[in-house]
Scaffold this motif. Structure first.
Motif: not given
Length: 290
Positions: A85, A88, A116-119, A124, A127, A148-149, A152, A194
């Motif tokens: 993880i 982002s 790639d869950n934009q954290r 983050q 996550s 996670l996706m 996100k 994000g």
């Protein structure tokens, strides 16, 4: 199937905390006057701000995929697969670089899932905690990656900047705008939804900035995150840049205004964000929890 969780130091998770949690953290590279340092290994938060305030040339860069691969190799000696993880992709190309690396290196194919869950920072970190809980329940890397996706965009961060100096230095403000903002003592509130750091509001006082951030969270909870809050799955966290005392005060204010949402932790903002906004910043964020 044993699934390991790996992240980078943008999550705010220290090497000591990583050992306690049973995860691995890739230290992010920081360039200071051309010399390479690694966050939380050869560079502490205190050293970073001392150099930043001393007008050193400070920037962050992508970790070398080969170095990351060595960490993955070591983890895979004990685990069958990895959920990685990173920060982002909207804030750095690191994620895309490592996704390509994991997909093209035969030894990592179908074993390393780069998410790639934009954290970034406190979201983050959430996550990572979620992924760790799923792994402990026996979920596979693919199952963790999918959750996670799917979730996100169920996070949000608001940041009050303590000084305009570093936004100006990084080219995010023109010198004229920065000068006017400094004269008017503006403490801009930025947001991360994000993908990237954007302007949100322009208050002049710390109290006003905190009110704006709290009201922004309230609006999020009443609108786009309404169902998550109703299900009791929303969390709040606080971050700061060398501003711990104000962060402690802000926590109390958030708890008073939003008593029905779980508060999780207070962390320093990641150095990747800090080098652009400087010391004295205060932030709050929310994220869904597993």
């Amino acid at each position: 199937m044993k699934t390991a969780i790996v992240t980078d130091s943008n999550s705010g998770i220290t090497q000591k905390e990583a050992n306690e949690l049973g995860i691995s953290v890739v230290p992010m590279p920081v360039l200071i006057n051309g010399e390479l340092y690694y966050e939380d290994l050869t560079l502490t938060q205190e050293q970073f701000y001392e150099k930043l305030k001393g007008d050193a040339q400070v920037s962050t860069s992508q970790p070398n995929p080969i170095n990351v691969g060595e960490i993955w190799d070591k983890v895979l000696e004990e685990y069958d697969e990895i959920v990685y993880i990173p920060m982002s992709s909207g804030l750095s190309e690191t994620c895309h670089t490592l996704q390509h690396f994991a997909q093209t290196e035969e030894r990592f194919k179908d074993k390393v899932f780069v998410i790639d869950n934009q954290r970034i920072s406190i979201t983050q970190r959430q996550s990572v905690i979620d992924a760790l809980k799923m792994a402990e329940e026996g979920k596979t890397g693919k199952e963790i990656a999918e959750w996670l996706m799917q979730t996100k965009m169920l996070s949000s961060i608001y940041i009050m900047v303590g000084t305009l100096k570093y936004l100006k230095k990084g080219g995010r403000l023109t010198p004229a705008v920065a000068a006017i903002g400094t004269l008017l003592k503006i403490k801009p509130v930025l947001q991360i939804q994000g993908f990237k750091l954007d302007q949100f509001a322009k208050p002049r006082k710390l109290a006003d900035a905190k009110t704006i951030m709290i009201n922004a969270l309230k609006k999020d909870f009443e609108t786009r995150f309404k169902d998550v809050v109703k299900a009791g799955k929303m969390t709040i966290a606080v971050a700061h840049t060398e501003n711990f005392e104000e962060a402690e005060i802000f926590i109390k204010e958030l708890k008073e205004e939003l008593p029905n949402v779980e508060f999780t932790y207070v962390d320093p903002l990641s150095l990747s964000v800090s080098c652009h906004i400087g010391p004295g910043a205060l932030a709050c964020g929310c994220a869904i929890k597993y």
